[in-house]
Scaffold this active site. Sequence first.
Site, PDB file in Angstrom:
ATOM      1  N   TYR A 139      -1.336  -5.122  -1.021  1.00 49.78           N
ATOM      2  CA  TYR A 139       0.004  -5.563  -0.597  1.00 49.78           C
ATOM      3  C   TYR A 139       0.594  -4.491   0.301  1.00 49.78           C
ATOM      4  CZ  TYR A 139       4.965  -6.916  -0.960  1.00 49.78           C
ATOM      5  OH  TYR A 139       6.263  -7.285  -0.685  1.00 49.78           O
ATOM      6  N   ASP A 234      -2.406   2.829   3.777  1.00 53.35           N
ATOM      7  CA  ASP A 234      -1.083   2.519   3.232  1.00 53.35           C
ATOM      8  C   ASP A 234      -0.909   3.380   1.972  1.00 53.35           C
ATOM      9  OD1 ASP A 234       0.757  -0.494   2.348  1.00 53.35           O
ATOM     10  OD2 ASP A 234       1.116   1.627   1.926  1.00 53.35           O
ATOM     11  N   LYS A 262       8.667   5.012  -0.760  1.00 56.95           N
ATOM     12  CA  LYS A 262       8.924   5.348  -2.168  1.00 56.95           C
ATOM     13  C   LYS A 262       9.305   6.827  -2.383  1.00 56.95           C
ATOM     14  CE  LYS A 262       5.993   1.509  -3.636  1.00 56.95           C
ATOM     15  NZ  LYS A 262       6.774   0.513  -4.323  1.00 56.95           N
TER      16      LYS A 262
END
Length: 424
Positions: A139, A234, A262
């Site tokens: 994702y 990623d 994050k």
Amino acid sequence: MTTLFATAQTLMPGGVNSPVRAFQSVGGEPLYITGAQGAYLNDASNRQFIDYVGGFGPMILGHSHPEVVQAIQEQAAQGLTYGTCNPLEVELATLITSIMPSIEMLRMVNSGTEAAMTAVRLARAATKRPKIIKFTGCYHGHTDALLVAAGSGATTLGIPSSPGIPDAVTQDTLSIPFNDAHALQRCFQSHGRDIAAILLEPICGNMGLITPQPGFLETCQTLCREYDSLLVFDEVMTGFRVALGGAQSLYGIQPDITILGKIIGGGLPVGALGGRRELMEMLAPVGPVYQAGTLSGNHLTMAAGLATLKICQAKSAALYSQLNVYTKALCDYMQTTAQRLNIPIQVQSVGGMFGFFFSDSPVQCYEQACQSDTKRFAQFFQSMLAQGVYLPPSAYEACFVSGAHGDVELRHTCDAIQQAMAAL
Ligand code: KE4
């Protein structure tokens, strides 16, 4: 149903601002958290939970770390956003590039989705090629081109490829099984000179936790070099999480572009992409690849990210060792308890993140993850929640440990695991 959730459902789709929070795959009502300190969340019904979600990764130091809170408070007193440059974005960029040598230059944005979207645009512009290889179950946020066989909430809700996206947008997104080097080689044999990049989570955290098989990341790198495609990691989740230098430092692989998020925002909205100078300077205003953001580089976010990363760097040996030791002890206990109770389970961890599947065979790709027992996961989740332990409300997420998790939390969690497994 609590009035909060009932009201929320009249105002927001599913009563939430992000689907995985809705508890749809685990049943019951979502938590309404009103405060968080260290390893703990406190909800609107005055219940306390040991937190293994940590905001889905950012809270590596634990909630409300005093130095991070103070940094935000000090900056808030200086104004909330300027729409200009500010010294803290320079300081944070300096720190990130000093920790991740593959990043010579970076651009701050406001989410991992934005960063991934920009990385795809940049890779296509740099190579003048249309196709992107991703891996099924990974994702990378909800940008159109990457909502193809996506993990996390998309899989949780059974919509890995979303309606509303024209075929013209996704026809150049090739999704193949993670850890399948042969499928990757075949993909390059078929599309080689049209492939702009491979985009992957080096350690998958959005279909549960799945680690790369030995040699898989090297194969990705070798094929990219052979076909002049770009390797895009990623590391929104793994950056500064699995090690200070992220997964790329663990596996010794330097991607061409890295996506971050994050932890670098310390809990405030953030994303970033970084890489070699000649690539990054294709972005406006130097180059022609356009990208922009009203709140990109916001000084509150920069302050929170700086405070967080400075502590991660200053205490890196102790912090990452503590995360590793705690997480391994927890996972070992989960594995041995399940074995003792004859419950098939696959537990994996890397640094301060871990995942588990109720499955009797190893899980190395999305298809195997989808064969795990998600009903048993839901039962386990609810039993742990009832004992004051909050896990991600989906079998297709990763769990996160913070530097604030200690012996008391480990003992409580292990006791809860014993009870929850015995009840399965
Ligand atoms: P955001 O747009 O949500 O900031 O980041 C998207 C993203 C990109 N790349 C990776 C590897 C990610 O894990 C994410 C977002 N992670 C999910 C949790 N699996 C966010 C939680 C949610 O969607 O509510």
